[in-house]
Each structure stands twice: as C-alpha cells, then as structure tokens.
Design an enzyme around this catalytic site. Structure first.
Site, PDB file in Angstrom:
ATOM      1  N   ALA A  12     149.462 117.443  97.550  1.00 29.58           N
ATOM      2  CA  ALA A  12     148.922 119.148  97.333  1.00 29.58           C
ATOM      3  C   ALA A  12     148.569 119.369  95.487  1.00 29.58           C
ATOM      4  CB  ALA A  12     150.703 119.225  98.204  1.00 29.58           C
ATOM      5  N   ARG A  18     137.047 124.543  98.560  1.00 28.86           N
ATOM      6  CA  ARG A  18     136.237 125.111  99.955  1.00 28.86           C
ATOM      7  C   ARG A  18     136.762 126.741 100.114  1.00 28.86           C
ATOM      8  NH1 ARG A  18     136.262 119.385 102.149  1.00 28.86           N
ATOM      9  NH2 ARG A  18     137.798 119.041 100.348  1.00 28.86           N
ATOM     10  N   GLY A  81     141.622 112.984  91.922  1.00 31.98           N
ATOM     11  CA  GLY A  81     141.008 111.995  93.633  1.00 31.98           C
ATOM     12  C   GLY A  81     142.379 111.746  94.419  1.00 31.98           C
ATOM     13  N   GLU A 157     134.073 107.512 103.316  1.00 31.45           N
ATOM     14  CA  GLU A 157     133.938 109.556 102.754  1.00 31.45           C
ATOM     15  C   GLU A 157     132.312 109.641 103.968  1.00 31.45           C
ATOM     16  OE1 GLU A 157     136.927 111.561 102.410  1.00 31.45           O
ATOM     17  OE2 GLU A 157     137.333 109.331 102.937  1.00 31.45           O
ATOM     18  N   ASN A 389     165.890 164.378 102.352  1.00 33.29           N
ATOM     19  CA  ASN A 389     167.172 163.089 102.223  1.00 33.29           C
ATOM     20  C   ASN A 389     166.720 163.553 100.480  1.00 33.29           C
ATOM     21  OD1 ASN A 389     164.641 162.179 102.479  1.00 33.29           O
ATOM     22  ND2 ASN A 389     165.566 159.917 103.045  1.00 33.29           N
ATOM     23  N   SER A 408     165.046 172.930 117.551  1.00 32.20           N
ATOM     24  CA  SER A 408     163.763 172.362 117.404  1.00 32.20           C
ATOM     25  C   SER A 408     163.397 173.043 116.057  1.00 32.20           C
ATOM     26  CB  SER A 408     163.106 172.663 117.907  1.00 32.20           C
ATOM     27  OG  SER A 408     162.755 171.477 119.195  1.00 32.20           O
TER      28      SER A 408
HETATM   29  C1  UD1 Z   1     140.416 114.007 103.287  1.00 33.93           C
HETATM   30  C2  UD1 Z   1     139.991 112.215 102.851  1.00 33.93           C
HETATM   31  C3  UD1 Z   1     139.931 112.029 104.205  1.00 33.93           C
HETATM   32  C4  UD1 Z   1     140.407 112.564 105.499  1.00 33.93           C
HETATM   33  C5  UD1 Z   1     140.538 114.241 105.639  1.00 33.93           C
HETATM   34  C6  UD1 Z   1     141.410 114.456 106.177  1.00 33.93           C
HETATM   35  C7  UD1 Z   1     139.989 111.265 100.878  1.00 33.93           C
HETATM   36  C8  UD1 Z   1     138.953 110.789  99.388  1.00 33.93           C
HETATM   37  N1  UD1 Z   1     139.630 111.879 101.835  1.00 33.93           N
HETATM   38  O1  UD1 Z   1     139.354 114.043 102.713  1.00 33.93           O
HETATM   39  O2  UD1 Z   1     138.844 110.775 104.505  1.00 33.93           O
HETATM   40  O3  UD1 Z   1     138.997 112.423 106.497  1.00 33.93           O
HETATM   41  O4  UD1 Z   1     141.177 114.445 104.226  1.00 33.93           O
HETATM   42  O5  UD1 Z   1     141.731 116.050 106.066  1.00 33.93           O
HETATM   43  O6  UD1 Z   1     141.336 111.160 100.561  1.00 33.93           O
HETATM   44  N2  UD1 Z   1     144.501 116.340  96.252  1.00 33.93           N
HETATM   45  C9  UD1 Z   1     145.309 116.066  95.480  1.00 33.93           C
HETATM   46  N3  UD1 Z   1     145.291 115.191  94.248  1.00 33.93           N
HETATM   47  C10 UD1 Z   1     144.074 115.289  94.361  1.00 33.93           C
HETATM   48  C11 UD1 Z   1     142.449 115.438  95.270  1.00 33.93           C
HETATM   49  C12 UD1 Z   1     143.235 116.473  96.260  1.00 33.93           C
HETATM   50  O7  UD1 Z   1     147.397 115.598  95.620  1.00 33.93           O
HETATM   51  O8  UD1 Z   1     143.288 115.054  92.716  1.00 33.93           O
HETATM   52  C13 UD1 Z   1     145.068 116.874  97.562  1.00 33.93           C
HETATM   53  C14 UD1 Z   1     145.204 118.297  98.310  1.00 33.93           C
HETATM   54  O9  UD1 Z   1     145.997 119.109  97.808  1.00 33.93           O
HETATM   55  C15 UD1 Z   1     144.689 118.147  99.777  1.00 33.93           C
HETATM   56  C16 UD1 Z   1     144.951 116.399 100.487  1.00 33.93           C
HETATM   57  O10 UD1 Z   1     144.923 115.649  99.165  1.00 33.93           O
HETATM   58  O11 UD1 Z   1     146.463 118.164 100.431  1.00 33.93           O
HETATM   59  C17 UD1 Z   1     143.578 116.193 100.208  1.00 33.93           C
HETATM   60  O12 UD1 Z   1     142.336 116.339  99.411  1.00 33.93           O
HETATM   61  P1  UD1 Z   1     141.452 116.837 100.210  1.00 33.93           P
HETATM   62  O13 UD1 Z   1     140.169 117.876  99.468  1.00 33.93           O
HETATM   63  O14 UD1 Z   1     141.446 117.887 101.721  1.00 33.93           O
HETATM   64  O15 UD1 Z   1     140.438 116.221 101.070  1.00 33.93           O
HETATM   65  P2  UD1 Z   1     139.544 115.619 102.123  1.00 33.93           P
HETATM   66  O16 UD1 Z   1     137.542 116.736 101.531  1.00 33.93           O
HETATM   67  O17 UD1 Z   1     140.031 116.584 103.067  1.00 33.93           O
HETATM   68 MG    MG Z   2     141.462 118.101 103.235  1.00 30.27          MG
END
Ligand code: UD1
Ligand code: MG
Length: 468
Positions: A12, A18, A81, A157, A389, A408
C-alpha cells in the site's frame, strides 16, 4: 482457527499516479471505506499470525487506518516496485511459513476466496499460488502465461506484452500465496528490467517457474473480486459492486429497495424486516433502521437511529438523530445533530431542529426552527415558530412543557420556559417565562381605521388627474 504459520502482506505504498489525486491511492474510498481498510477487513477472519501493511505515500495517514485494525506497518521509501515492497517487508515477516500478499487497491476480495487460495497452496505444497481471473477486457492487468492446465510459467505486465500475448484474457489479480522460504531467493534474482526501473513481484513468479518450483493459478469464481482501482473509473466500478452487494444483503434480510441502483447504503447500516426504501435514498455511516419503516425518495440519513414504524417523507436530511417508533417527518425536514423525537412525534415540512427533544405525540408541522429546545408531550408548535437560541455569543435553552400551544409566527427568545398547558398568542415575541396554563401574548395591539383605504384611493386618483 488461527493460522499461526501465515502472515498477510498488503502492498500500500504507491502514490496512484493514474488517479491524478493529492490523496494516496489506498486512502481513496469505495463501498464506504478506504481501499486499504476493505482489504484488511477481508483478511481479518484468516486470523494470520501477523498482518503487515507496506506504506510509503502518506505513510502516516495510511498507518492511522491500518493500525487500529491490528496491522503493523513497514515503510518503503522510495517505492521501487511491488517486488521491492515485498523485500522491505521481509524482516517484519520473521519466520512465517506462508504469506498471502495482496495489493492495497483491490478491495472487493472476499475472505472465502482467500481461504480457498490458501487451502490450494497448502495441499499442493506449492511455491506460489496466484489468484487469477478471466476478464472480458483484460487491459491494464498483467497476463498469466500457463505452461499446463494449472501450472504457470510467468506473469507478463501489460507494458511488456508481445503482440501474440495481447489476447490472453487471464489476468494476475496481484493476490498470491507464497511459501516464503522459496520466494526470497527468487526475489533476489529479479532485475529491474522494465521502463520504470522497478522490481516487479510478478517477475519472481517466472524465476520460481524456471527453477521447476510448483507455481499454480487459481481462477477466482467471481471475477469482480479482483478488480483493481488504478483510475477514477475503476473506483466507480468497484464502488458500484460494493453497493450492490450491500443492497442485496439487506434485501435478503427482508428489506424492500425500489430502483436499487439509485440507493446508496454504507456498509454498517442495518434495517429491519418490511422496511421500504424508495429510490434515490442515501443511508450513511452508522444508521440503524427498525422494522416497517418507510424512507421516501431523496432522503439522506447519516449516523441516525430509527425505531420501528417510522416514516420519512421525501427529501429529509437527518444527522446524528434518534427517532422513536411511529414518528413521521417531512417532506423537507432537516434534523441536525442531537435531535430526539419521541414516540409518535411529528415534524413537518421546512422544519429545522438541532439539539432538540420533542415529546411523545408532539407536533411541529411547518416552517419552524427549534434549537437547544425541549418540547413536552402533545405540545403543538405553530407554523413559523422560531427559538432564538443564539445571542451572538452563547447558545441558550428553550423549555416548553406538555400540552402547550404555541401560536404561529412566535419567536421564543432563549433562555425561556413555557409551563405545561400554556398558550402563546400568535405573532408573539416571548422574552419572559410563561407559567403553566397562562396565556403569553407579546405583540402590538391591532388598530382598525374605518374607510381609510377608500379615502386614500380617492386622494391618489385626484393627484394623478392633475398631473395629466
Ligand atoms: C499490479 C500487478 C499486475 C496485476 C495488477 C492487479 C505488478 C508489477 N503488477 O499492477 O500484474 O495485474 O496489479 O491489480 O505487481 N505498491 C507498493 N510499492 C511499490 C509499488 C506498488 O506498495 O513500490 C503497491 C501499490 O500501492 C498498490 C499495489 O502495490 O496497492 C499494486 O501496485 P499498482 O501500481 O497498482 O500495480 P498495477 O499496475 O495495478
Ligand atoms: Mg493496481
């Protein structure tokens, strides 16, 4: 039964670029709760030994949501990531054997699905089990490459899909079960080979598969459960599913909801049997509604409690208020914080109340403001009554006994008391207490001037002729 060999990891830390928002993604709401809270609640019944939330963007605010729900947070700074996020959680995971890893942005996941994922993983002795889904439109998601009926070779991906892989419609939910002892060495081999230079947790899956480890895919029965919230449109779609589930559960318990798609109900709201909810109603917060109530169109109820047989006519707004049985309010009533209507009380149109108790069977039928007031049983408050009041500095109480008749268009300048059975003459400005059974009258006497109007008309028309 607690799962002592299991840990939960919720990723999280991401910003949610986006969404184009100043609020971190997992703090956005769907189904009446922050995304990360929805995920934590789905995981709670698994009774894992530990629940870890990886935080980064707005870490303090995310922690403030996660910790009260029993999770521990670890800080990922910078966010390199999902694979990097998992590495950051390694130390906190200690000696857990299995981890269920979930993204913080896929809030529709249900406990039963996670239990099934864990059961599959355990019984197969797999290194990784991936929750997947088959979607009509897989765009935006990582795709699952299978090497046999249920074994996976890789997750690709979207940005890295080859032309012939685009039509694969089985997607990675980013919800996995890992055997941690196998995951760590695989993750150590992952390289940031993508345009964002990030470490992808998805790439660890290919490493495990290449080593000949068992990597399974389990397809979610209801593909909506894995929907991720990367964009505002995703958030709206996910919110819609939550709201539908909530309406269905109330309907299953005996509540009628008309034109259900137009009705918004928060997760903690309850309603009793044979209650009817008309179109375009919002029931929010901790609102509790009894049996056989009717909530008519356009009304919004927030953190309020309604006993049985209450009628809310159209277009009422009710906040932190309590309505006892057989109360009727509206149309167009506004009950503000601290309103308490006792059994059978009636509040009609264009009435505003605040911190006010209205006694059994008392009536406030129209065009009235009651603030910091106590009204006794069976009292009638005439149209246009105002409790003054506030003197510009302090709030003062108005106390009205039972069986009182307020004529009234009266103003009651607080602090003031009106005794039981008293009468207030219409149009009075009451500044002094009125004892029980007395008449309070405070207005100028009427003066009637015979033939005044006809005389005036003659004067005016004579003056007009002269001007011509
Ligand atoms: C990710 C998956 C994708 C999957 C999709 C499903 C990867 C590389 N890709 O893509 O295969 O289909 O979810 O919803 O995992 N986060 C971190 N730290 C980071 C990056 C992300 O905690 O450095 C957390 C984000 O807050 C998020 C979750 O990981 O809650 C997923 O990241 P997000 O950027 O939403 O990945 P997607 O592009 O949706
Ligand atoms: Mg996502």
């Amino acid at each position: 039964m607690p799962n002592n060999d299991l840990a939960i990891v919720i990723l999280a830390a991401g910003k949610g670029t986006r969404l184009k928002s100043s609020l971190a993604k997992v703090l956005h709401r769907a189904g009446g709760r922050a995304l990360v809270e929805q995920v934590l609640r789905a995981c709670a019944p698994l009774k894992a030994k530990k629940t870890i939330v990886v935080v980064g963007h707005q870490a303090e605010s995310v922690t403030a949501v996660a910790e009260p729900l029993g999770a521990q947070t670890v800080l990922q700074q910078p966010q390199n990531g999902t694979g990097h996020a998992m590495k950051v959680a390694q130390r906190a995971l200690g000696r857990a054997k299995y981890a269920i890893v979930l993204p913080g942005d896929a809030p529709l996941i249900r406990t039963e699905t996670l239990k099934a994922l864990l059961a599959t993983h355990r019984s197969a002795g797999a290194a990784a089990t991936i929750l997947t889904a088959v979607l009509a439109d897989p765009s935006g998601y990582g795709r699952v490459l299978r090497k046999s009926a249920n074994a996976v070779s890789a997750i690709v991906e979207e940005s890295q899909l080859a032309e012939n892989q685009r039509e694969i419609n089985e997607i990675n939910s980013a919800i996995y079960c890992f055997t941690l002892q196998k995951l760590w060495p695989a993750l150590a081999q992952v390289q940031p080979n993508n345009k964002h230079r990030e470490l992808y947790l998805t790439d660890a899956v290919a490493v495990l598969a290449a080593k000949g480890e068992t990597v399974l895919a389990q397809v979610a029965e209801d593909s909506r459960e894995v929907l991720g919230c990367n964009t505002r449109q995703d958030l709206a779609a996910v919110d819609q599913v939550f709201r539908q589930w909530k309406r269905h559960s109330l309907m299953d318990s005996g509540v009628t909801i008309q034109l259900p798609e137009t009705v918004l109900i928060d997760p903690d709201v309850t309603a009793g049997e044979d209650t009817v909810i008309e179109p375009a109603v919002q029931l929010l917060g901790a609102t509790k509604i009894g049996a056989r109530c009717v909530i008519k169109s356009g009304s919004v109820l927030i953190d309020s409690t309604l006993a049985d047989d209450v009628t809310v006519e159209p277009h009422c707004v009710v906040v932190e208020s309590r309505l006892e049985s057989h109360v009727i309010i509206g149309p167009f009533a506004r009950l503000r914080v601290g309103t308490h209507l006792k059994t059978g009380a009636r509040v009609g149109n264009f009435v505003e109340t605040k911190k006010t108790v209205i006694g059994e069977g008392a009536k406030v039928p129209h065009l009235t403001y009651l603030g910091d007031a106590k009204i006794g049983a069976k009292t009638n408050i005439g149209a246009g009554t105002i409790t003054c009041n506030y003197d510009g500095f302090h709030k003062h109480p108005t106390t009205i006994g039972k069986n009182v008749f307020i004529g009234s268009d009266s103003v009651l300048v607080a602090p003031v008391r009106i005794g039981d059975g008293a009468y207030i003459a219409a149009g009075s400005a009451i500044t002094e207490n009125v004892p029980a059974d007395a008449l309070g009258i405070a207005r100028g006497r009427q003066v009637t001037k015979p033939r005044w109007a006809s005389k005036k008309r003659r004067e005016f028309s004579a003056a007009a002729k002269k001007r011509k």
